[in-house]
Design an enzyme around this catalytic site. Structure first.
Site, PDB file in Angstrom:
ATOM      1  N   GLU A   1       0.704  -1.166  -0.043  1.00 48.20           N
ATOM      2  CA  GLU A   1       0.140  -0.224  -0.181  1.00 48.20           C
ATOM      3  C   GLU A   1       0.751   1.121  -0.175  1.00 48.20           C
ATOM      4  O   GLU A   1       1.832   1.523   0.516  1.00 48.20           O
ATOM      5  CB  GLU A   1      -0.958  -0.246   1.408  1.00 48.20           C
ATOM      6  CG  GLU A   1      -0.304  -0.128   2.169  1.00 48.20           C
ATOM      7  CD  GLU A   1      -1.501  -0.403   3.618  1.00 48.20           C
ATOM      8  OE1 GLU A   1      -2.504  -0.735   3.612  1.00 48.20           O
ATOM      9  OE2 GLU A   1      -0.530  -0.795   4.860  1.00 48.20           O
ATOM     10  N   CYS A   2       0.912   1.877  -0.542  1.00 52.22           N
ATOM     11  CA  CYS A   2       1.280   3.490  -0.912  1.00 52.22           C
ATOM     12  C   CYS A   2       2.780   3.543  -1.643  1.00 52.22           C
ATOM     13  O   CYS A   2       3.412   2.955  -2.301  1.00 52.22           O
ATOM     14  CB  CYS A   2       1.032   4.262   0.295  1.00 52.22           C
ATOM     15  SG  CYS A   2       0.795   6.462  -0.225  1.00 52.22           S
ATOM     16  N   GLY A   3       3.490   3.407  -0.210  1.00 47.52           N
ATOM     17  CA  GLY A   3       4.833   3.634  -0.763  1.00 47.52           C
ATOM     18  C   GLY A   3       5.200   1.640  -0.956  1.00 47.52           C
ATOM     19  O   GLY A   3       6.250   1.749  -1.869  1.00 47.52           O
TER      20      GLY A   3
ATOM     21  N   GLY B   1      -1.777  -1.218  -4.466  1.00 46.79           N
ATOM     22  CA  GLY B   1      -2.001   0.512  -4.374  1.00 46.79           C
ATOM     23  C   GLY B   1      -1.740   1.552  -3.737  1.00 46.79           C
ATOM     24  O   GLY B   1      -1.013   0.866  -3.307  1.00 46.79           O
TER      25      GLY B   1
ATOM     26  N   MET C   1       4.665   1.303  -4.467  1.00 41.09           N
ATOM     27  CA  MET C   1       5.618   2.079  -4.620  1.00 41.09           C
ATOM     28  C   MET C   1       7.435   1.064  -5.392  1.00 41.09           C
ATOM     29  O   MET C   1       7.257   1.386  -6.445  1.00 41.09           O
ATOM     30  CB  MET C   1       6.397   3.638  -4.555  1.00 41.09           C
ATOM     31  CG  MET C   1       4.900   4.611  -4.688  1.00 41.09           C
ATOM     32  SD  MET C   1       5.268   5.717  -3.513  1.00 41.09           S
ATOM     33  CE  MET C   1       6.506   6.336  -4.505  1.00 41.09           C
TER      34      MET C   1
END
Length: 445
Positions: A322-324, A416, A327
């Site tokens: 999730e998020c970082g 995501g 990425m």
């Protein structure tokens, strides 16, 4: 039981500074933060030595908030509010705001107001906050950025005369007392000494001008009835092992999320994508949020770890990001200085850092995943730069009707931007864990 919620009349009022000083001044504090923020709780923990928990009515629901608050209460609970007291989603008085939370938990509110440019009109400001919702118990006021004791006494007289609310003291106008953004989220070794000195200085000054005994007297609440909706999940997934990425690059996790996994009987094992050479022996890898762009070089150059992650994925291992963490699972990250750092390449997309918050995706969202629903929050400066054809499993909806797809799927990988709170997204969590359990069963049968 002892506790209170510290709220401000607006953002930037100095609420965090006052909260840090109060948390440092009381013994055995159980700290909490209203809303989805990850930074302030880590700061609370630095000050109190105790774990800090988020209380978010949108993400967790009323029962989730009660579960977290009551089960983690210690000698005195100090809850730091978010934005202004009544600020939330929309203009309802049940809008997930700090005021809304204070009613759900029956907490007295201490309101922080600003002395700058004020005289008798400060009483009108406080009276407005008192009268907007009579169910909110504003039990005291602290005045921040006061230039002199004489000014404080004048403001105190006005507030107490016209509102009936007691003034509990003030914090003087002094830049050396401010806990600014340079410190928030930067609890690295080279910052700690300076930070400890600032907190000690703040504590000493606060204790000279704020009546802690009076605060302790008004800090009373009674536990409200609650439904034990989480008991049925106890040890439900015993035998599953989950690896959680925990280092400087990945540090944004809701405490309750990790503790909930443990209550489910799951063994949680921390690992570092920066330092470790291979992934731990687990059934699922959980990559949370953080600052992968800041540590892009270190993450990218740890190819041995990345190769073990790729092998884990190839062999049917489960991965959640999730998020970082999302990425990190992409092809790579382009930083603000134009450098591109290749990452794990498990998600067919690249991300690019921006100078400002991606405001169109910022905030609370309802999430749908494989016909079950949950709650999430988005906060990120990066954006998808190049997007492949990979399947997206999340349908995200905002209250204003906007809708988009996210949640990239690659075999047993799901990643995501949304941060899920498991208390409000149990059905999504169970979908993932059932997949893991079935995967384990297939391997052993």
């Amino acid at each position: 039981m002892k506790g209170f919620l510290l709220a401000g009349t607006r953002s930037g009022i100095g609420k965090t500074t006052v909260a840090m000083g109060l948390m440092a001044s009381f013994e055995n504090v159980s700290p909490f933060k209203v809303g989805p923020d990850y930074i302030d709780p880590s700061f609370h923990e630095f000050v109190t030595g105790n774990r800090s928990y988020n209380l978010d009515l949108f993400l967790m629901g009323e029962e989730g908030v009660k579960e977290s608050f009551y089960s983690h209460h210690k000698g005195i609970s100090i809850v730091e509010g978010v934005m202004g007291l009544y600020d939330g989603l929309g203009n309802s008085l049940e809008n997930y705001s700090s005021a809304h939370l204070s009613k759900v938990l029956s907490l007295p509110v201490i309101l922080v107001v600003d002395a700058i440019g004020k005289s008798t009109s400060v009483a009108a400001e406080v009276l407005g906050y008192k009268m907007l919702d009579p169910e909110v118990n504003i039990a005291g006021v602290i005045i921040n950025r006061v230039s002199s004791e004489k000014l404080y006494n004048m403001l105190k007289e006005a507030i107490e005369s016209y509102t009936g609310i007691k003034c509990l003291g003030y914090l003087k106008k002094d830049e050396s007392l401010n806990i600014g953004s340079r410190h928030l989220g930067l609890l690295q070794a080279d910052e700690v000494g300076d930070l400890r000195e600032k907190i000690e200085h703040l504590k000493n000054e606060l204790e000279k001008t704020i009546n802690l005994d009076e605060i302790y007297k008004i800090a009373n609440f009674q536990e409200k009835p609650r439904k034990n909706i989480f008991e049925k999940y106890k040890n439900k997934y015993k035998g599953i092992k989950i690896g959680v990425a925990k280092d400087r690059a990945f540090s944004f996790y809701y405490r309750d999320n990790l503790e909930f996994l443990e209550k489910m009987g799951i063994e949680v094992i921390n690992f570092s994508p920066i330092r470790d050479k291979k992934i731990p022996d687990v059934d699922l890898l959980y990559f949370g949020g953080g600052y992968p762009e800041t540590y892009g070089k270190e993450l990218s150059e740890n190819r041995e770890f990345i190769q073990s992650l790729i092998e884990f994925h190839k062999n049917g291992g489960f991965i959640f990001g999730e998020c970082g963490g999302f990425m990190y699972l992409t092809e790579g990250i382009e930083t603000l200085d134009g450098k591109f750092y290749p990452m794990t390449k498990l998600i067919d997309a690249t991300v690019k850092m921006g100078k400002s918050l991606q405001i169109t995706r910022f905030g609370y969202v309802d999430v749908e995943y494989e016909n079950v629903r949950g709650k999430a929050h988005e906060f990120h400066y990066s954006r998808i730069d190049k997007d492949g054809e990979m399947e997206k499993m999340y349908t995200l909806k905002k209250l204003d009707g906007r809708e988009w797809k996210c949640g990239y799927k690659n075999k047993n990988l799901l990643g995501g931007y949304p941060h899920l709170h498991f208390y409000g997204s149990i059905d999504i969590l169970e979908k993932i864990l059932e997949g893991v359990k079935n995967g384990i069963h297939k391997k052993t049968s």
